[in-house]
Design a protein around this motif. Sequence first.
Motif, PDB file in Angstrom:
ATOM      1  N   ARG A 256       0.829  -1.209   0.000  1.00 57.49           N
ATOM      2  CA  ARG A 256       0.000   0.000   0.000  1.00 57.49           C
ATOM      3  C   ARG A 256       0.859   1.253   0.000  1.00 57.49           C
ATOM      4  NH1 ARG A 256      -3.199  -3.016   3.741  1.00 57.49           N
ATOM      5  NH2 ARG A 256      -2.186  -1.947   5.490  1.00 57.49           N
ATOM      6  N   ARG A 257       1.963   1.187   0.762  1.00 56.97           N
ATOM      7  CA  ARG A 257       2.867   2.329   0.809  1.00 56.97           C
ATOM      8  C   ARG A 257       3.504   2.574  -0.558  1.00 56.97           C
ATOM      9  NH1 ARG A 257       5.983   0.589   4.448  1.00 56.97           N
ATOM     10  NH2 ARG A 257       4.882   1.447   6.233  1.00 56.97           N
ATOM     11  N   LYS A 258       3.883   1.492  -1.231  1.00 54.97           N
ATOM     12  CA  LYS A 258       4.474   1.629  -2.556  1.00 54.97           C
ATOM     13  C   LYS A 258       3.476   2.237  -3.529  1.00 54.97           C
ATOM     14  CE  LYS A 258       7.822  -2.165  -2.248  1.00 54.97           C
ATOM     15  NZ  LYS A 258       8.206  -3.498  -2.765  1.00 54.97           N
ATOM     16  N   MET A 259       2.215   1.752  -3.460  1.00 52.37           N
ATOM     17  CA  MET A 259       1.183   2.286  -4.345  1.00 52.37           C
ATOM     18  C   MET A 259       0.935   3.760  -4.064  1.00 52.37           C
ATOM     19  SD  MET A 259      -0.776   1.809  -6.865  1.00 52.37           S
ATOM     20  CE  MET A 259      -0.639   0.011  -7.014  1.00 52.37           C
ATOM     21  N   LEU A 260       0.921   4.109  -2.763  1.00 52.06           N
ATOM     22  CA  LEU A 260       0.717   5.511  -2.395  1.00 52.06           C
ATOM     23  C   LEU A 260       1.873   6.368  -2.901  1.00 52.06           C
ATOM     24  CD1 LEU A 260      -0.846   7.695  -0.880  1.00 52.06           C
ATOM     25  CD2 LEU A 260       0.369   7.038   1.207  1.00 52.06           C
ATOM     26  N   ASN A 261       3.083   5.831  -2.788  1.00 55.52           N
ATOM     27  CA  ASN A 261       4.248   6.569  -3.279  1.00 55.52           C
ATOM     28  C   ASN A 261       4.170   6.784  -4.787  1.00 55.52           C
ATOM     29  OD1 ASN A 261       5.381   6.761  -0.737  1.00 55.52           O
ATOM     30  ND2 ASN A 261       6.625   4.924  -0.961  1.00 55.52           N
ATOM     31  N   ILE A 262       3.701   5.762  -5.512  1.00 55.65           N
ATOM     32  CA  ILE A 262       3.561   5.880  -6.965  1.00 55.65           C
ATOM     33  C   ILE A 262       2.551   6.974  -7.309  1.00 55.65           C
ATOM     34  CG2 ILE A 262       2.730   4.716  -9.049  1.00 55.65           C
ATOM     35  CD1 ILE A 262       3.889   2.122  -7.921  1.00 55.65           C
ATOM     36  N   VAL A 263       1.427   6.982  -6.574  1.00 54.91           N
ATOM     37  CA  VAL A 263       0.397   7.997  -6.814  1.00 54.91           C
ATOM     38  C   VAL A 263       0.929   9.386  -6.498  1.00 54.91           C
ATOM     39  CG1 VAL A 263      -1.865   8.845  -6.078  1.00 54.91           C
ATOM     40  CG2 VAL A 263      -1.516   6.398  -6.401  1.00 54.91           C
ATOM     41  N   LEU A 264       1.661   9.494  -5.372  1.00 53.71           N
ATOM     42  CA  LEU A 264       2.213  10.793  -4.995  1.00 53.71           C
ATOM     43  C   LEU A 264       3.225  11.296  -6.021  1.00 53.71           C
ATOM     44  CD1 LEU A 264       2.724  10.342  -1.132  1.00 53.71           C
ATOM     45  CD2 LEU A 264       1.019  11.753  -2.288  1.00 53.71           C
ATOM     46  N   VAL A 265       4.067  10.382  -6.508  1.00 55.21           N
ATOM     47  CA  VAL A 265       5.050  10.761  -7.525  1.00 55.21           C
ATOM     48  C   VAL A 265       4.349  11.236  -8.793  1.00 55.21           C
ATOM     49  CG1 VAL A 265       6.839   9.888  -9.081  1.00 55.21           C
ATOM     50  CG2 VAL A 265       6.901   9.288  -6.658  1.00 55.21           C
ATOM     51  N   PHE A 266       3.272  10.525  -9.178  1.00 55.08           N
ATOM     52  CA  PHE A 266       2.518  10.901 -10.375  1.00 55.08           C
ATOM     53  C   PHE A 266       1.894  12.288 -10.210  1.00 55.08           C
ATOM     54  CE2 PHE A 266      -1.601  11.083 -12.576  1.00 55.08           C
ATOM     55  CZ  PHE A 266      -1.178  10.927 -13.886  1.00 55.08           C
ATOM     56  N   VAL A 267       1.282  12.517  -9.034  1.00 60.76           N
ATOM     57  CA  VAL A 267       0.641  13.813  -8.786  1.00 60.76           C
ATOM     58  C   VAL A 267       1.674  14.938  -8.779  1.00 60.76           C
ATOM     59  CG1 VAL A 267      -0.631  15.190  -7.093  1.00 60.76           C
ATOM     60  CG2 VAL A 267      -1.303  12.822  -7.525  1.00 60.76           C
ATOM     61  N   LEU A 268       2.807  14.695  -8.095  1.00 56.45           N
ATOM     62  CA  LEU A 268       3.860  15.714  -8.044  1.00 56.45           C
ATOM     63  C   LEU A 268       4.425  15.999  -9.429  1.00 56.45           C
ATOM     64  CD1 LEU A 268       5.790  14.658  -4.809  1.00 56.45           C
ATOM     65  CD2 LEU A 268       4.339  16.664  -5.120  1.00 56.45           C
ATOM     66  N   THR A 269       4.579  14.938 -10.241  1.00 55.10           N
ATOM     67  CA  THR A 269       5.076  15.128 -11.607  1.00 55.10           C
ATOM     68  C   THR A 269       4.093  15.945 -12.426  1.00 55.10           C
ATOM     69  OG1 THR A 269       6.248  12.997 -11.510  1.00 55.10           O
ATOM     70  CG2 THR A 269       5.842  13.940 -13.694  1.00 55.10           C
ATOM     71  N   LEU A 270       2.797  15.632 -12.246  1.00 56.18           N
ATOM     72  CA  LEU A 270       1.757  16.353 -12.983  1.00 56.18           C
ATOM     73  C   LEU A 270       1.734  17.825 -12.586  1.00 56.18           C
ATOM     74  CD1 LEU A 270      -0.476  15.699 -15.065  1.00 56.18           C
ATOM     75  CD2 LEU A 270      -2.058  15.460 -13.151  1.00 56.18           C
ATOM     76  N   VAL A 271       1.788  18.071 -11.263  1.00 58.18           N
ATOM     77  CA  VAL A 271       1.772  19.452 -10.776  1.00 58.18           C
ATOM     78  C   VAL A 271       3.013  20.207 -11.258  1.00 58.18           C
ATOM     79  CG1 VAL A 271       1.902  20.902  -8.719  1.00 58.18           C
ATOM     80  CG2 VAL A 271       0.360  18.934  -8.757  1.00 58.18           C
ATOM     81  N   SER A 272       4.164  19.526 -11.199  1.00 65.54           N
ATOM     82  CA  SER A 272       5.412  20.164 -11.642  1.00 65.54           C
ATOM     83  C   SER A 272       5.361  20.489 -13.132  1.00 65.54           C
ATOM     84  CB  SER A 272       6.608  19.246 -11.357  1.00 65.54           C
ATOM     85  OG  SER A 272       6.737  18.990  -9.970  1.00 65.54           O
ATOM     86  N   SER A 273       4.778  19.569 -13.918  1.00 63.29           N
ATOM     87  CA  SER A 273       4.682  19.786 -15.363  1.00 63.29           C
ATOM     88  C   SER A 273       3.798  20.993 -15.673  1.00 63.29           C
ATOM     89  CB  SER A 273       4.125  18.535 -16.052  1.00 63.29           C
ATOM     90  OG  SER A 273       4.982  17.429 -15.860  1.00 63.29           O
ATOM     91  N   PHE A 274       2.629  21.082 -14.978  1.00 58.12           N
ATOM     92  CA  PHE A 274       1.733  22.213 -15.200  1.00 58.12           C
ATOM     93  C   PHE A 274       2.397  23.515 -14.753  1.00 58.12           C
ATOM     94  CE2 PHE A 274      -1.869  19.196 -15.528  1.00 58.12           C
ATOM     95  CZ  PHE A 274      -2.463  19.739 -16.665  1.00 58.12           C
ATOM     96  N   SER A 275       3.120  23.444 -13.622  1.00 59.66           N
ATOM     97  CA  SER A 275       3.798  24.649 -13.130  1.00 59.66           C
ATOM     98  C   SER A 275       4.859  25.110 -14.120  1.00 59.66           C
ATOM     99  CB  SER A 275       4.433  24.373 -11.763  1.00 59.66           C
ATOM    100  OG  SER A 275       3.451  24.024 -10.815  1.00 59.66           O
ATOM    101  N   LEU A 276       5.633  24.140 -14.635  1.00 58.58           N
ATOM    102  CA  LEU A 276       6.676  24.479 -15.610  1.00 58.58           C
ATOM    103  C   LEU A 276       6.067  25.047 -16.881  1.00 58.58           C
ATOM    104  CD1 LEU A 276       9.646  24.439 -16.389  1.00 58.58           C
ATOM    105  CD2 LEU A 276       9.346  22.094 -17.186  1.00 58.58           C
TER     106      LEU A 276
END
Length: 233
Positions: A81-101
């Motif tokens: 579950r922790r790994k899955m949560l980390n994957i989701v968090l990484v995806f969200v952070l990547t998405l937010v970073s991409s939109f910010s950039l």
Amino acid sequence: MKIGQKLKEKRQQANLTQKQLADILHVSRQTISSWEVGRTYPDLDVLVAISELYSIPLDDLLKDDSTMVEDITKKVKKSERRKMLNIVLVFVLTLVSSFSLFFILKERQKTHTNDLGLSPSDLYYSTWEMNYDPTHEVNQSIISFDRNNVATYYRYGSAGSLTTSNNEVNNYNNLRIEVDNDKYIVTAHGYSQEYTRLSDTIIKDSNGLEYYKALSETSHDSLFWIADQFEDE
């Protein structure tokens, strides 16, 4: 036999003290003691290291200790579950970073100045009134820009009110302004025009109409309001 008893038995058979085993497994001596009396259990990766150290199958260590198996199962599920949560968090952070950039790059494009001193920001949030029409077909014209829209007003022929058929008012969305040498390339949904800068306050469109920069701060909002009224008719 419980896992703690097995761990103690295997350690003693290997002629290792708790301190020596702790040093090998990179844990404290108190941790080894806690395992052997059954207060806590080793993690799965530690159990694998222990099975390799004593050259016994992992199944033999876990056999007959249902509590240990249940504890490991819970830890594995929690880890997954922790790994899955980390994957989701990484995806969200990547998405937010991409939109910010993307937003940052888009904003930089708006303020970028070319070699001739032209910048898209010259037109954003500005209003321009017609100064000269070489065709003498347009009596009055106003072009107004905000961040995302461009509104245009043309009055043809003889003077008349804003509700006559001689007036044309439009509002175009998705505004984009680029610079190319001495020209502003303006596009929006349903609109395309090139403006040549003649001076800091004078521009000319591709039809030859010259505009001067209006100083009124209210003309922009007024023109957009007029465009909305025409769309509602």
